[in-house]
Scaffold this motif. Structure first.
Motif, short mmCIF file in Angstrom:
data_model
loop_
_atom_site.label_atom_id
_atom_site.label_comp_id
_atom_site.label_asym_id
_atom_site.label_seq_id
_atom_site.Cartn_x
_atom_site.Cartn_y
_atom_site.Cartn_z
N ALA A 16 -7.13 8.61 4.10
CA ALA A 16 -6.28 7.43 4.22
C ALA A 16 -4.80 7.77 4.21
O ALA A 16 -3.98 6.90 4.40
CB ALA A 16 -6.57 6.47 3.07
N SER B 26 -1.23 5.53 3.54
CA SER B 26 -1.47 4.10 3.76
C SER B 26 -2.34 3.44 2.70
O SER B 26 -2.25 2.24 2.49
CB SER B 26 -2.07 3.86 5.15
OG SER B 26 -3.37 4.41 5.20
N ASN B 27 -3.20 4.21 2.05
CA ASN B 27 -4.08 3.64 1.03
C ASN B 27 -4.31 4.67 -0.08
O ASN B 27 -5.31 5.36 -0.09
CB ASN B 27 -5.40 3.21 1.63
CG ASN B 27 -6.27 2.47 0.63
OD1 ASN B 27 -6.13 2.64 -0.57
ND2 ASN B 27 -7.17 1.65 1.13
N LYS C 37 -8.86 -1.75 3.07
CA LYS C 37 -7.82 -2.47 2.33
C LYS C 37 -6.47 -1.78 2.51
O LYS C 37 -6.39 -0.57 2.63
CB LYS C 37 -8.14 -2.51 0.84
CG LYS C 37 -9.29 -3.39 0.49
CD LYS C 37 -9.49 -3.44 -1.02
CE LYS C 37 -10.64 -4.37 -1.37
NZ LYS C 37 -10.86 -4.39 -2.82
N VAL C 38 -5.43 -2.58 2.51
CA VAL C 38 -4.07 -2.04 2.50
C VAL C 38 -3.56 -2.16 1.07
O VAL C 38 -3.46 -3.27 0.54
CB VAL C 38 -3.14 -2.80 3.48
CG1 VAL C 38 -1.73 -2.28 3.38
CG2 VAL C 38 -3.68 -2.70 4.90
N ILE C 39 -3.31 -1.03 0.47
CA ILE C 39 -2.87 -0.99 -0.92
C ILE C 39 -1.62 -0.14 -1.00
O ILE C 39 -1.59 0.98 -0.49
CB ILE C 39 -3.97 -0.40 -1.84
CG1 ILE C 39 -5.22 -1.28 -1.77
CG2 ILE C 39 -3.47 -0.26 -3.26
CD1 ILE C 39 -6.44 -0.69 -2.41
#
Length: 126
Positions: free
Chosen positions: A52, A55-56, A106-108
């Protein structure tokens, strides 16, 4: 201002990755997750099932997603994903692939403070 914040976050991400990578390779005692190879931890990689990048970070630093791999499996076999998936389900149960996929989608975002907290934790582990 935003660019400096982004640079700081990337630097913290890189520092945390170094610590977590070493932690995982030591945790797994230099044994490849996807083949019988066993080498000193400094000759091994920390492989992802899902990558990821920045971005995550939740997925990128999820220890279920990270395992020691030899360079052959991690680089030349692109993570040896079929065997990686099989071994993940043996280790964590059948739902792990769905859980990691859900997390991947998910975007975290983590703050600098989030990274610093994790860095402090893993520095204490070395």
């Amino acid at each position: 201002m935003k660019l400096n914040k982004r640079k700081k976050t990337r630097a913290l991400h890189k520092k945390l990755w170094s610590l977590v990578s070493l932690y995982v390779r030591k945790r797994d005692a230099g044994k490849c997750f996807t083949c019988p190879a066993r080498k000193p931890v400094n000759e091994m990689h920390c492989g992802h099932y899902h990558d990821a990048s920045v971005s995550n970070p939740e997925l990128n630093f999820d220890l279920r997603n990270l395992n020691c791999q030899c360079p052959g499996c991690n680089l030349f076999k692109s993570g040896n994903k079929v065997i990686y998936a099989y071994n993940l389900t043996k280790k964590y149960g059948i739902n792990i692939l769905d859980e990691l996929m859900e997390l991947k989608n998910k975007v975290i975002k983590w703050s600098a403070e989030d990274y610093e907290e994790k860095i402090k934790y893993y520095e204490g582990k070395s």
